[in-house]
Write a protein that holds these residues in place. Structure first.
Motif, mmCIF file in Angstrom:
data_model
loop_
_atom_site.group_PDB
_atom_site.id
_atom_site.type_symbol
_atom_site.label_atom_id
_atom_site.label_comp_id
_atom_site.label_asym_id
_atom_site.label_seq_id
_atom_site.Cartn_x
_atom_site.Cartn_y
_atom_site.Cartn_z
ATOM 1 N N SER A 3 11.855 -5.089 12.667
ATOM 2 C CA SER A 3 10.746 -5.153 13.615
ATOM 3 C C SER A 3 10.511 -6.576 14.112
ATOM 4 C CB SER A 3 9.472 -4.618 12.952
ATOM 5 O OG SER A 3 8.372 -4.710 13.829
ATOM 6 N N GLN A 4 10.503 -7.538 13.193
ATOM 7 C CA GLN A 4 10.220 -8.910 13.592
ATOM 8 C C GLN A 4 11.363 -9.527 14.397
ATOM 9 O OE1 GLN A 4 7.160 -10.334 13.155
ATOM 10 N NE2 GLN A 4 6.684 -8.273 12.409
ATOM 11 N N VAL A 5 12.598 -9.206 14.035
ATOM 12 C CA VAL A 5 13.753 -9.759 14.776
ATOM 13 C C VAL A 5 13.818 -9.183 16.187
ATOM 14 C CG1 VAL A 5 16.273 -9.830 14.872
ATOM 15 C CG2 VAL A 5 15.103 -10.289 12.713
ATOM 16 N N THR A 6 13.671 -7.855 16.306
ATOM 17 C CA THR A 6 13.767 -7.238 17.632
ATOM 18 C C THR A 6 12.592 -7.623 18.520
ATOM 19 O OG1 THR A 6 12.729 -5.248 16.706
ATOM 20 C CG2 THR A 6 15.128 -5.274 16.857
ATOM 21 N N SER A 7 11.405 -7.883 17.942
ATOM 22 C CA SER A 7 10.261 -8.288 18.763
ATOM 23 C C SER A 7 10.482 -9.657 19.394
ATOM 24 C CB SER A 7 8.983 -8.313 17.919
ATOM 25 O OG SER A 7 9.053 -9.319 16.925
ATOM 26 N N VAL A 8 11.343 -10.475 18.784
ATOM 27 C CA VAL A 8 11.647 -11.798 19.333
ATOM 28 C C VAL A 8 12.855 -11.750 20.263
ATOM 29 C CG1 VAL A 8 12.339 -14.164 18.736
ATOM 30 C CG2 VAL A 8 10.653 -12.964 17.323
ATOM 31 N N VAL A 9 13.877 -11.001 19.878
ATOM 32 C CA VAL A 9 15.152 -11.033 20.603
ATOM 33 C C VAL A 9 15.175 -10.021 21.749
ATOM 34 C CG1 VAL A 9 17.653 -10.803 20.378
ATOM 35 C CG2 VAL A 9 16.309 -11.799 18.508
ATOM 36 N N ILE A 10 14.897 -8.763 21.458
ATOM 37 C CA ILE A 10 14.971 -7.702 22.478
ATOM 38 C C ILE A 10 13.743 -6.800 22.338
ATOM 39 C CG2 ILE A 10 17.424 -7.536 23.074
ATOM 40 C CD1 ILE A 10 17.823 -5.757 20.655
ATOM 41 N N SER A 11 12.597 -7.314 22.736
ATOM 42 C CA SER A 11 11.347 -6.593 22.520
ATOM 43 C C SER A 11 11.301 -5.269 23.273
ATOM 44 C CB SER A 11 10.161 -7.468 22.944
ATOM 45 O OG SER A 11 10.282 -7.846 24.302
ATOM 46 N N GLU A 12 12.006 -5.187 24.439
ATOM 47 C CA GLU A 12 11.959 -3.956 25.217
ATOM 48 C C GLU A 12 12.677 -2.792 24.517
ATOM 49 O OE1 GLU A 12 15.469 -6.407 26.481
ATOM 50 O OE2 GLU A 12 13.326 -6.735 26.170
ATOM 51 N N LEU A 13 13.581 -3.092 23.579
ATOM 52 C CA LEU A 13 14.307 -2.056 22.839
ATOM 53 C C LEU A 13 13.822 -1.930 21.401
ATOM 54 C CD1 LEU A 13 17.968 -2.740 24.062
ATOM 55 C CD2 LEU A 13 16.360 -1.008 24.895
ATOM 56 N N ARG A 14 12.744 -2.619 21.080
ATOM 57 C CA ARG A 14 12.263 -2.664 19.695
ATOM 58 C C ARG A 14 11.946 -1.283 19.159
ATOM 59 N NH1 ARG A 14 6.690 -3.348 18.465
ATOM 60 N NH2 ARG A 14 6.307 -3.842 16.282
ATOM 61 N N LEU A 15 11.274 -0.450 19.956
ATOM 62 C CA LEU A 15 10.887 0.880 19.498
ATOM 63 C C LEU A 15 12.097 1.714 19.107
ATOM 64 C CD1 LEU A 15 8.754 3.109 19.128
ATOM 65 C CD2 LEU A 15 9.058 3.668 21.547
ATOM 66 N N TRP A 16 13.170 1.619 19.890
ATOM 67 C CA TRP A 16 14.342 2.460 19.630
ATOM 68 C C TRP A 16 15.136 1.951 18.440
ATOM 69 C CZ3 TRP A 16 12.438 6.113 22.030
ATOM 70 C CH2 TRP A 16 11.811 5.947 23.269
ATOM 71 N N PHE A 17 15.104 0.643 18.205
ATOM 72 C CA PHE A 17 15.711 0.113 16.984
ATOM 73 C C PHE A 17 14.933 0.596 15.757
ATOM 74 C CE2 PHE A 17 18.108 -2.802 19.652
ATOM 75 C CZ PHE A 17 19.269 -2.985 18.919
ATOM 76 N N LEU A 18 13.603 0.609 15.864
ATOM 77 C CA LEU A 18 12.788 1.092 14.744
ATOM 78 C C LEU A 18 13.040 2.575 14.490
ATOM 79 C CD1 LEU A 18 9.367 -0.717 15.335
ATOM 80 C CD2 LEU A 18 11.219 -1.358 13.790
ATOM 81 N N MET A 19 13.215 3.340 15.569
ATOM 82 C CA MET A 19 13.518 4.764 15.411
ATOM 83 C C MET A 19 14.857 4.947 14.697
ATOM 84 S SD MET A 19 14.304 7.629 18.331
ATOM 85 C CE MET A 19 15.957 6.963 18.566
ATOM 86 N N ALA A 20 15.878 4.208 15.140
ATOM 87 C CA ALA A 20 17.197 4.326 14.527
ATOM 88 C C ALA A 20 17.153 3.893 13.064
ATOM 89 C CB ALA A 20 18.210 3.479 15.296
ATOM 90 N N TYR A 21 16.405 2.813 12.781
ATOM 91 C CA TYR A 21 16.299 2.362 11.387
ATOM 92 C C TYR A 21 15.589 3.416 10.538
ATOM 93 C CZ TYR A 21 15.100 -0.118 7.180
ATOM 94 O OH TYR A 21 14.963 -0.468 5.862
ATOM 95 N N GLY A 22 14.520 4.030 11.070
ATOM 96 C CA GLY A 22 13.799 5.054 10.327
ATOM 97 C C GLY A 22 14.690 6.232 9.980
ATOM 98 N N MET A 23 15.557 6.621 10.912
ATOM 99 C CA MET A 23 16.470 7.735 10.651
ATOM 100 C C MET A 23 17.522 7.352 9.611
ATOM 101 S SD MET A 23 16.899 9.254 14.524
ATOM 102 C CE MET A 23 17.694 10.774 13.997
ATOM 103 N N MET A 24 18.018 6.122 9.687
ATOM 104 C CA MET A 24 18.995 5.676 8.685
ATOM 105 C C MET A 24 18.361 5.566 7.305
ATOM 106 S SD MET A 24 21.480 2.903 10.578
ATOM 107 C CE MET A 24 20.158 1.799 11.049
ATOM 108 N N ALA A 25 17.115 5.061 7.244
ATOM 109 C CA ALA A 25 16.417 4.970 5.957
ATOM 110 C C ALA A 25 16.174 6.358 5.388
ATOM 111 C CB ALA A 25 15.096 4.220 6.130
ATOM 112 N N CYS A 26 15.820 7.312 6.263
ATOM 113 C CA CYS A 26 15.636 8.695 5.826
ATOM 114 C C CYS A 26 16.947 9.262 5.293
ATOM 115 C CB CYS A 26 15.111 9.529 6.983
ATOM 116 S SG CYS A 26 14.924 11.290 6.621
ATOM 117 N N LEU A 27 18.044 8.973 5.977
ATOM 118 C CA LEU A 27 19.361 9.424 5.524
ATOM 119 C C LEU A 27 19.703 8.829 4.169
ATOM 120 C CD1 LEU A 27 22.101 10.834 6.103
ATOM 121 C CD2 LEU A 27 22.811 8.745 7.272
#
Length: 338
Positions: free
Chosen positions: A99-123
């Protein structure tokens, strides 16, 4: 002189009389002293019957320096602390980093990175079959929501929730995992997810949206797999989540760093207090043993009741305090702690 017809008689002003400080001090001393004495009585009962409780409930080896054993019979506390040490704290840390890295580097895609991470963590935590079950529940709820009938969405959610109690499905899902706790984690996650996909479906039924269906489904996945609140809550409504997650300012300021640091210290103190209570007083094992409970005097009985209420309160300060802390770091205002 008589009052005119259009005038109402004035009510006398209420006078607030404060108790004198010495009286308040006496009440505080009596209250605090009675609480301490009742807790001391529970502690004495715990020590006197430690061997009996140990043979009946298998008290765990404590880790504090005074060497007391630990009461493990509060299922919820033992379950979540064990999973926290095993994997959940590490997956939450991964979310914070992403969350913190994407908010600095690519904030416009932050939500979708968090979604992908949530699915991987669930997996990672629930396995492929657990992830598939959650996706199937999500897809069913989203499909019914397209009819834009709130009653149908409620019925769909209730039917999906009912599947958690079907013995045939329960046996199949238990076979996916080696331990009961792994199955229970899937069960709790599905129950919490049902609240979130119900929230999304109702919002979709109540308000028209110009978004295409595939974008709406992606938003539903982003909301559902927002990882800090995925397994145990607290629940944030879809309306609040969608408004706050899109804020441009997500980096933590200096004042927020101070507040977050203070919150971390408070959570640690709450955890330490909860662990101290179940080391010094076996407040859950004693009521479960009829033999020991028959020997409890009135003071100890009152201490048991009070200690259980306080432990329940402190337990949720910890269990909800950790995800609340992560949510705040994402720039979202979480529900207030108890």
């Amino acid at each position: 002189m008589q009052n005119s017809g259009n005038q109402k008689p004035q009510k006398p002003a209420l006078r607030i009389v404060r108790l004198p400080r010495w009286e308040i001090g006496i009440y505080l001393v009596l209250s605090f002293g009675s609480h301490l004495y009742s807790f001391y009585e529970v502690h004495k009962i715990s020590r006197d019957y430690e061997d009996d409780l140990d043979s009946e409930f298998e008290l765990e080896k404590g880790f504090f320096i005074w060497g007391f054993k630990k009461d493990p019979t509060d299922f919820e506390w033992s379950f979540w602390t064990e999973w926290g040490k095993r994997s959940l704290l590490w997956t939450l840390l991964g979310h914070v980093i992403i969350s913190q890295v994407t908010s600095v580097v690519i904030s416009e895609l932050r939500l979708w990175f968090l979604m992908a991470y949530g699915m991987m963590a669930c997996l990672f935590v629930l396995g492929l079959k657990g992830l598939v079950v959650i996706l199937l529940h999500t897809l069913a709820s989203f499909t019914v929501a397209q009819l834009r009938r709130p009653l149908l969405s409620w019925l769909c959610s209730l039917m999906l929730l009912y599947t958690l109690h079907m013995s045939s499905l329960e046996e199949i899902q238990r076979d996916w995992y080696e331990t009961e706790n792994e199955y229970y984690l899937l069960l709790f996650s599905l129950a919490i997810c049902s609240l979130r996909y119900t929230s999304f479906s109702l919002e979709h039924c109540w308000y028209q949206s110009s978004e295409k269906k595939y974008k709406l489904f992606l938003w539903m996945l982003a909301y559902l797999f927002y990882y800090p609140v995925f397994h145990n809550g607290p629940v944030i409504s879809y309306d609040e989540f969608s408004k706050q997650i899109q804020k441009q300012q997500t980096r933590v300021s200096k004042m927020e760093v101070y507040a977050l640091t203070l919150s971390i210290c408070r959570i640690f103190l709450w955890w330490w207090l909860a662990e101290s209570m179940i080391h010094l007083m076996y407040i859950h094992a004693i009521p479960s043993s009829n033999t020991v409970l028959d020997a409890v005097e009135s003071w100890a009985l009152g201490g048991l009741a009070l200690a259980q209420v306080l432990f329940f309160y402190v337990k949720y300060l910890v269990l909800f305090g950790i995800p609340n802390l992560v949510v705040r770091m994402d720039g979202i205002e979480p529900p207030r702690l108890p």
